[in-house]
Design an enzyme around this catalytic site. Sequence first.
Site, PDB file in Angstrom:
ATOM      1  N   LYS A   1       0.738  -1.084   0.070  1.00  0.00           N
ATOM      2  CA  LYS A   1       0.040   0.178  -0.001  1.00  0.00           C
ATOM      3  C   LYS A   1       0.859   1.143   0.080  1.00  0.00           C
ATOM      4  CE  LYS A   1      -3.642  -2.463   2.536  1.00  0.00           C
ATOM      5  NZ  LYS A   1      -4.612  -2.789   3.592  1.00  0.00           N
TER       6      LYS A   1
ATOM      7  N   GLN B   1      -4.331  -1.757  10.082  1.00  0.00           N
ATOM      8  CA  GLN B   1      -4.180  -3.176   9.258  1.00  0.00           C
ATOM      9  C   GLN B   1      -4.781  -4.378  10.189  1.00  0.00           C
ATOM     10  OE1 GLN B   1      -3.452  -3.348   6.343  1.00  0.00           O
ATOM     11  NE2 GLN B   1      -3.804  -5.577   6.382  1.00  0.00           N
TER      12      GLN B   1
ATOM     13  N   ASP C   1     -10.549   3.272   5.127  1.00  0.00           N
ATOM     14  CA  ASP C   1     -10.952   1.860   5.400  1.00  0.00           C
ATOM     15  C   ASP C   1     -12.517   1.511   5.302  1.00  0.00           C
ATOM     16  OD1 ASP C   1      -9.305  -0.280   4.988  1.00  0.00           O
ATOM     17  OD2 ASP C   1      -8.488  -0.278   7.039  1.00  0.00           O
TER      18      ASP C   1
HETATM   19  N1  GUN Z   1      -6.837  -6.830   6.139  1.00  0.00           N
HETATM   20  C1  GUN Z   1      -7.510  -7.397   4.972  1.00  0.00           C
HETATM   21  N2  GUN Z   1      -8.043  -6.477   4.293  1.00  0.00           N
HETATM   22  C2  GUN Z   1      -7.831  -5.139   5.007  1.00  0.00           C
HETATM   23  C3  GUN Z   1      -8.224  -4.070   4.740  1.00  0.00           C
HETATM   24  O1  GUN Z   1      -8.900  -3.714   3.433  1.00  0.00           O
HETATM   25  N3  GUN Z   1      -7.879  -2.810   5.464  1.00  0.00           N
HETATM   26  C4  GUN Z   1      -7.395  -3.428   6.561  1.00  0.00           C
HETATM   27  N4  GUN Z   1      -7.058  -1.996   7.384  1.00  0.00           N
HETATM   28  N5  GUN Z   1      -6.897  -4.463   6.952  1.00  0.00           N
HETATM   29  C5  GUN Z   1      -7.153  -5.559   6.048  1.00  0.00           C
END
Ligand code: GUN
Length: 290
Positions: free
Chosen positions: A49, A93, A116
């Site tokens: 990311k 995350q 998110d």
């Molecule tokens: N873990 C798996 N997918 C995601 C996501 O889209 N955002 C976050 N913060 N964690 C994740």
Amino acid sequence: MKTIDGNHISRAIIKDLKKQVAELQGPPPAITFIRVGENPASIAYVNRKQKVATEIGMLSNVVSLPATVSRDELFKKIDELNNDKKVHGILIQAPLPPHRVEREIFNRVSPLKDVDGFSAANLGKLCQEDESGFVACTPAGIIELLKGANVKIEGSHVVVLGRSLIVGKPAALLMMKRCIEGNATVTVCHSKTNNLPSILKQADIIIAAIGQAEFVKANMIKQGVVIIDVGINRVNDPTKKLGYRLVGDVDFKDVYELTSKITPVPGGVGPMTVAMLMRNTLKAYHQQQK
Ligand code: GUN
């Protein structure tokens, strides 16, 4: 083409975001990632990311906290970022270490910076069909994949396999939204669903997000179905350098002939999630300039 290319569709979105960011005046949009613990998959996701954020011209930062961090310390860090005018987006995350209550942590993030879309406020906005909120990145990416592949959602029967906060629930809400990219009839199935194959067989579109390697087989689906495979599972494979390979929640080889369109793993949903995160971060930036 029958295989939906998430890399290709996400590249076009990233290119457009890069252009939009280049035209901004003043400091660029900035996102901060919070990682708790040392989950190797989480480290890899955050790195990816960050790489895309940099490519687009956004600023990014990682706050890495030990799995033993106290609730108060974690909240203090989130509050600090909530109040930092130079930070437009905050991402915690998932998954968090098992003893953490994800809900209260996601809710601590300011809804204005919750790129998110996991906070109660943003999930509520999705429910209310309020466009000012942030939609979770994976479900938003699924819609873009279907659009990019010219799949008509309106009027179709979408079966969502999985009811998680991150994928299943928001995906179901998006698919039933009153708009041309929604207006589907949605059925949500999960691990306790009776007669699952009989329901999957009715689907025009299947969104598989149950976290079980190659769960969906040819004998569970109908001819012509569109399959979006959200799963990322490691299965042992001594022929690979790393000793494993990644597979989805769908047995790709088994179902391929029957489907009209299908996403691969990797290279399907994954890249779209990252692109949607960047889109949300730019949206947060614009909202905070007002
Ligand atoms: N873990 C798996 N997918 C995601 C996501 O889209 N955002 C976050 N913060 N964690 C994740």
